[in-house]
Design an enzyme around this catalytic site. Structure first.
Site, PDB file in Angstrom:
ATOM      1  N   CYS A  80       1.160  -1.093   0.084  1.00  7.19           N
ATOM      2  CA  CYS A  80       0.162   0.139   0.052  1.00  7.19           C
ATOM      3  C   CYS A  80       0.881   1.584  -0.147  1.00  7.19           C
ATOM      4  CB  CYS A  80      -0.786   0.311   1.673  1.00  7.19           C
ATOM      5  SG  CYS A  80      -2.297  -1.664   0.916  1.00  7.19           S
ATOM      6  N   HIS A 134      -2.588   7.435   2.763  1.00  7.49           N
ATOM      7  CA  HIS A 134      -3.111   5.683   2.387  1.00  7.49           C
ATOM      8  C   HIS A 134      -4.213   5.692   2.516  1.00  7.49           C
ATOM      9  CE1 HIS A 134      -3.935   1.802   1.072  1.00  7.49           C
ATOM     10  NE2 HIS A 134      -3.544   1.571   2.150  1.00  7.49           N
ATOM     11  N   ASN A 140      -9.984   0.174   0.347  1.00  4.59           N
ATOM     12  CA  ASN A 140      -8.466   0.278   0.599  1.00  4.59           C
ATOM     13  C   ASN A 140      -7.993  -0.184  -0.999  1.00  4.59           C
ATOM     14  OD1 ASN A 140      -6.195  -0.014   0.593  1.00  4.59           O
ATOM     15  ND2 ASN A 140      -6.120  -1.440   2.788  1.00  4.59           N
TER      16      ASN A 140
END
Ligand code: UT7
Length: 318
Positions: A112, A245, A275
């Site tokens: 990520c 993020h 996500n």
């Protein structure tokens, strides 16, 4: 050498799954997912769509927007943790599809945190190899690597892609700084485990110990943001926007409350995208631009943490 961001694009697959859709087949509810994560829905690919397909859409978006001749691209760097195949790379597939005949092609995997790693790699390669034009893409299909019967992980993720066009410039400098970190001793908290999964197809499924990752995300993102600001003699007041993020809205709210960052400066798209791993930062920046929040010339502080653990921050000017 100065490097300017001369184009930004994003692509989301058409199919949308809401929390209520998930509650039809899982022991979960919109209320649990929304209050614990801030997620309302996620875009997901069809069975045949691959990470490279999303990356191609984002690349074509930039080419159209900037009237770029693909032959001018010197390099394509793709951050992905969900590449179509072990090899060849997603970057190579995209290079062929868009006719970037003069470009090298390279995938990088920093989960990520991949887009921040990709920015740092692009910046260094452009300066080190004296390149004029690099296309940096974050493209992810985590929906293919979650167990859709595991409510503790499958509700969290979505698919998408975002891209930056980076070009050498005599006037504008968009990549002000980047700082990267890792701690492989904390791998156990969050990884893709190579087990057969419910479909018995041996592709590997995401596992995560949510609570320790939640805490690590706050600690690591806060300290890396403070360090990069200090090293560049900047204060949070010098920053127009923070684009983190987008794993969980509660992580971002806690980060601001506990570590004293201004929540009103944080771009949050968790509710729309969930996500999307290394695609989440360019998707959030594009959303910030499209909704009129981020304006040309704004200074943005980026931060992310992902499986590894890997994390980092960057300061850019749009
Ligand atoms: O992008 C990479 C980095 N990843 C992250 O940053 C994610 C970090 N972690 C998180 O965002 C949160 O920890 C989660 C959203 C993953 C989980 O939230 P939590 O508040 O930490 O919940 P929990 O895992 O402690 O679970 C609480 C309860 C459990 O039930 P019991 O044991 O208390 O009876 C779970 O079984 O919630 C249950 N639960 C669910 N209930 C309804 C877990 N998933 C669900 C669900 N629906 N989808």
């Amino acid at each position: 050498m100065k490097i300017a961001i001369t184009g930004i694009s994003a692509y989301l697959p058409k199919k949308v799954i809401t929390n209520d859709d998930l509650a039809k087949t899982l022991d979960t509810s919109h209320e649990w997912i929304y209050t614990r994560t801030g997620i309302e829905k996620r875009h997901v690919v069809s069975e045949k769509e691959l990470a490279s397909d999303l990356g191609i859409k984002a690349a074509k978006g930039i080419i159209e927007q900037t009237n770029l001749n693909p032959k001018e691209i010197d390099g394509i760097i793709v951050s992905t943790t969900t590449a179509d195949r072990r090899f060849p790379s997603c970057a190579c597939k995209i290079q062929g599809e868009i006719g970037a005949k003069n470009a090298f092609a390279l995938d990088i995997n920093a989960a990520c945190a991949g887009f921040i790693y990709g920015l740092a790699v692009s910046d260094s390669m452009m300066k080190g190899l004296n390149l004029n034009t690099v296309l940096l893409i974050g493209a992810e299909t985590l929906s293919k690597f979650v167990d859709w019967t595991d409510r503790s992980t499958c509700v969290l993720f979505g698919d998408g892609a975002g891209a930056f066009l980076l070009q050498a410039s005599t006037r504008r400098n968009s990549i002000i700084a980047a700082k990267l970190y890792s701690d492989g001793k904390k791998e156990k908290y969050n990884h893709i485990l190579a087990h057969n999964g419910p479909q018995n197809d041996n592709r590997g499924y995401t596992t995560m110990e949510g609570r320790p990752v939640f805490k690590q995300a706050i600690d690591c993102m806060a300290s890396s943001m403070n360090e990069i600001l200090k090293e560049n003699r900047m204060k949070i007041d010098d920053v127009d926007w923070i684009v983190p993020h987008q794993a969980n809205r509660r992580i971002l709210e806690s980060l601001c409350k506990i570590r004293n960052f201004p929540l009103e400066k944080v771009i949050i798209t968790t509710q729309e995208h969930a996500n999307t791993s290394s695609a989440s930062i360019p998707l959030a920046i594009k959303d910030g631009i499209d909704t009129g929040k981020i304006k040309k010339g704004d200074v943005i502080l980026l931060t992310a943490l992902g499986a590894g653990l890997v994390w980092g921050s960057a300061i850019i000017r749009i």
